[in-house]
Motif scaffolding. Structure first.
Motif, mmCIF file in Angstrom:
data_model
loop_
_atom_site.group_PDB
_atom_site.id
_atom_site.type_symbol
_atom_site.label_atom_id
_atom_site.label_comp_id
_atom_site.label_asym_id
_atom_site.label_seq_id
_atom_site.Cartn_x
_atom_site.Cartn_y
_atom_site.Cartn_z
ATOM 1 N N ASP A 1 -0.417 4.923 4.884
ATOM 2 C CA ASP A 1 -1.437 6.178 6.163
ATOM 3 C C ASP A 1 -2.424 5.275 6.276
ATOM 4 O O ASP A 1 -2.625 5.381 7.771
ATOM 5 C CB ASP A 1 -1.344 7.136 5.942
ATOM 6 C CG ASP A 1 0.342 8.026 5.299
ATOM 7 O OD1 ASP A 1 0.277 9.102 5.325
ATOM 8 O OD2 ASP A 1 1.415 7.516 5.438
ATOM 9 N N LEU B 1 1.129 -0.810 -0.251
ATOM 10 C CA LEU B 1 -0.066 0.116 -0.033
ATOM 11 C C LEU B 1 0.938 0.916 0.400
ATOM 12 O O LEU B 1 1.547 1.362 0.824
ATOM 13 C CB LEU B 1 -0.832 0.369 1.260
ATOM 14 C CG LEU B 1 -2.084 -1.240 1.270
ATOM 15 C CD1 LEU B 1 -2.561 -1.149 2.805
ATOM 16 C CD2 LEU B 1 -2.745 -0.574 0.552
ATOM 17 N N PHE B 2 0.713 1.680 -0.972
ATOM 18 C CA PHE B 2 1.542 3.072 -1.114
ATOM 19 C C PHE B 2 1.372 4.458 -0.767
ATOM 20 O O PHE B 2 -0.651 4.704 -0.749
ATOM 21 C CB PHE B 2 1.830 3.419 -2.180
ATOM 22 C CG PHE B 2 2.791 2.431 -3.171
ATOM 23 C CD1 PHE B 2 2.617 0.965 -3.295
ATOM 24 C CD2 PHE B 2 4.132 2.872 -2.535
ATOM 25 C CE1 PHE B 2 3.449 0.658 -4.404
ATOM 26 C CE2 PHE B 2 4.893 1.608 -3.013
ATOM 27 C CZ PHE B 2 4.979 0.737 -3.864
ATOM 28 N N ALA B 3 1.855 4.975 -0.751
ATOM 29 C CA ALA B 3 1.389 6.886 0.189
ATOM 30 C C ALA B 3 0.105 7.129 1.058
ATOM 31 O O ALA B 3 -0.042 5.870 1.764
ATOM 32 C CB ALA B 3 0.883 7.450 -1.247
ATOM 33 N N ARG C 1 2.312 -0.314 5.825
ATOM 34 C CA ARG C 1 2.814 -0.521 4.167
ATOM 35 C C ARG C 1 2.336 -1.625 3.137
ATOM 36 O O ARG C 1 2.486 -1.525 2.264
ATOM 37 C CB ARG C 1 4.679 0.274 3.719
ATOM 38 C CG ARG C 1 4.577 1.930 3.900
ATOM 39 C CD ARG C 1 3.814 2.682 3.397
ATOM 40 N NE ARG C 1 3.233 4.034 3.628
ATOM 41 C CZ ARG C 1 3.674 4.798 2.911
ATOM 42 N NH1 ARG C 1 3.980 4.546 1.662
ATOM 43 N NH2 ARG C 1 3.295 5.798 3.789
ATOM 44 N N ALA D 1 -2.375 -2.452 -8.758
ATOM 45 C CA ALA D 1 -2.006 -3.040 -9.725
ATOM 46 C C ALA D 1 -1.567 -4.608 -9.596
ATOM 47 O O ALA D 1 -1.558 -5.314 -8.445
ATOM 48 C CB ALA D 1 -0.752 -2.448 -9.487
ATOM 49 N N ALA E 1 -0.575 -4.458 -5.476
ATOM 50 C CA ALA E 1 -0.617 -3.246 -4.532
ATOM 51 C C ALA E 1 -1.415 -1.961 -5.022
ATOM 52 O O ALA E 1 -2.714 -2.153 -5.668
ATOM 53 C CB ALA E 1 1.022 -2.530 -5.099
ATOM 54 N N ILE F 1 -2.936 1.340 -5.401
ATOM 55 C CA ILE F 1 -1.717 2.571 -5.961
ATOM 56 C C ILE F 1 -3.280 3.755 -5.749
ATOM 57 O O ILE F 1 -4.246 4.040 -5.810
ATOM 58 C CB ILE F 1 -1.790 2.636 -7.163
ATOM 59 C CG1 ILE F 1 -1.329 0.993 -7.920
ATOM 60 C CG2 ILE F 1 -0.969 3.940 -7.779
ATOM 61 C CD1 ILE F 1 0.454 1.264 -7.498
ATOM 62 N N PRO F 2 -3.220 4.614 -4.853
ATOM 63 C CA PRO F 2 -4.055 5.827 -4.923
ATOM 64 C C PRO F 2 -3.383 7.012 -5.396
ATOM 65 O O PRO F 2 -2.522 6.787 -6.395
ATOM 66 C CB PRO F 2 -3.442 5.936 -3.216
ATOM 67 C CG PRO F 2 -1.980 5.779 -3.444
ATOM 68 C CD PRO F 2 -2.229 4.399 -3.831
ATOM 69 N N VAL G 1 -2.095 9.095 -8.505
ATOM 70 C CA VAL G 1 -0.930 9.409 -8.530
ATOM 71 C C VAL G 1 -0.798 10.983 -8.458
ATOM 72 O O VAL G 1 -1.059 11.444 -8.672
ATOM 73 C CB VAL G 1 0.171 8.880 -9.571
ATOM 74 C CG1 VAL G 1 -0.230 7.304 -9.667
ATOM 75 C CG2 VAL G 1 -0.366 9.318 -10.339
ATOM 76 N N SER G 2 0.909 11.459 -7.775
ATOM 77 C CA SER G 2 1.200 13.233 -7.514
ATOM 78 C C SER G 2 2.570 13.420 -8.148
ATOM 79 O O SER G 2 3.169 14.428 -7.567
ATOM 80 C CB SER G 2 0.801 14.066 -6.201
ATOM 81 O OG SER G 2 1.171 12.751 -5.607
ATOM 82 N N GLY G 3 2.775 12.381 -9.006
ATOM 83 C CA GLY G 3 4.766 12.322 -9.370
ATOM 84 C C GLY G 3 4.813 13.781 -9.785
ATOM 85 O O GLY G 3 3.712 14.534 -10.399
ATOM 86 N N GLY G 4 6.006 13.960 -10.531
ATOM 87 C CA GLY G 4 6.632 15.213 -11.702
ATOM 88 C C GLY G 4 6.878 16.343 -10.702
ATOM 89 O O GLY G 4 6.832 17.092 -9.836
#
Lengths: 81, 133
Positions: free
Chosen positions: A13, A7-9, A18, A54, A73, A75-76, A78-81
């Motif tokens: 939480d 579990l990410f991000a 995780r 995923a 996994a 995947i909430p 995403v907020s990259g970049g």
């Protein structure tokens, strides 16, 4: 079959961990996995369908059948970049 | 070139990685940490990634860009871990014979990265609060 889910991000939480494990019957789908996740970690309900799943590093639809050994996994958004 | 790194990003190196004699254009995008977000002063950012999947999705994006535009080389470098205001979080460089393709592909890569690549940003504000973006 026992399925380990990373579990990410914000998902990590909300669950407080995780990596979680869920027990699923053979032939279970991603939809079944979702129900197991929110059943054991109700806080994940806050994400609803925005939590993508995923399987083996590809986004998977709810009707995807899971197999033992699959890498799964949560995947909430995403907020990259 | 695709790289996820916890080290500061050197934009010059990313540019050099794509320069080629046959290319007359290099388009570059740098994402940098802004000092404010949602009306509050930012203390720092933290980036997390599902690294093997992020690399796969980035590889997919490079392949899609190459199928859509006549390009030279491409490089995407994304920083992970804790970043201070002003630091570079992502660098994208694209070379092409001509500028139209380089600019279009560069814009496409950052726009799609922000939509599909499993990387997450946590904003930590000066007031002590924090939230995943």
């Amino acid at each position: 079959m026992r399925v380990e889910v990373r579990l990410f991000a914000v998902a990590g939480d909300l669950a407080g961990r995780r990596t979680v494990e869920v027990e699923l019957p053979a032939g279970a789908t991603v939809a079944d996995l979702r129900r197991a996740l929110t059943g054991q970690w109700p806080a994940l309900e806050a994400l609803g369908p925005r939590l993508l799943i995923a399987v083996n590093q590809d986004y998977a639809p709810d009707d995807r059948v899971l197999a033992p050994g699959d890498e799964v996994a949560g995947i909430p958004p995403v907020s990259g970049g | 070139m695709i790289r996820l790194t916890r080290e500061p990003i050197e934009a010059g190196q990313v540019i050099q990685a794509v320069q080629r004699p046959a290319c007359g254009a290099v388009a570059v995008f740098l994402g940098t940490v802004r000092d404010h977000s949602q009306g509050k002063a930012v203390a720092w950012l933290e980036y997390e990634a599902y690294e093997p999947m992020a690399e796969r999705r980035l590889s997919d994006l490079l392949a899609e860009a190459r199928s859509r535009w006549a390009l030279g080389e491409m490089a995407i470098v994304h920083r992970l871990g804790r970043l201070a205001v002003g630091e570079t979080s992502v660098a994208i460089a694209v070379s092409a014979a001509h500028r139209a393709e380089a600019l279009a592909a560069c814009g496409f890569l950052i726009d799609r990265l922000k939509q599909i690549v499993p990387i997450w940003k946590k904003e930590v504000w000066q007031d002590g609060t924090s939230a995943w973006a």
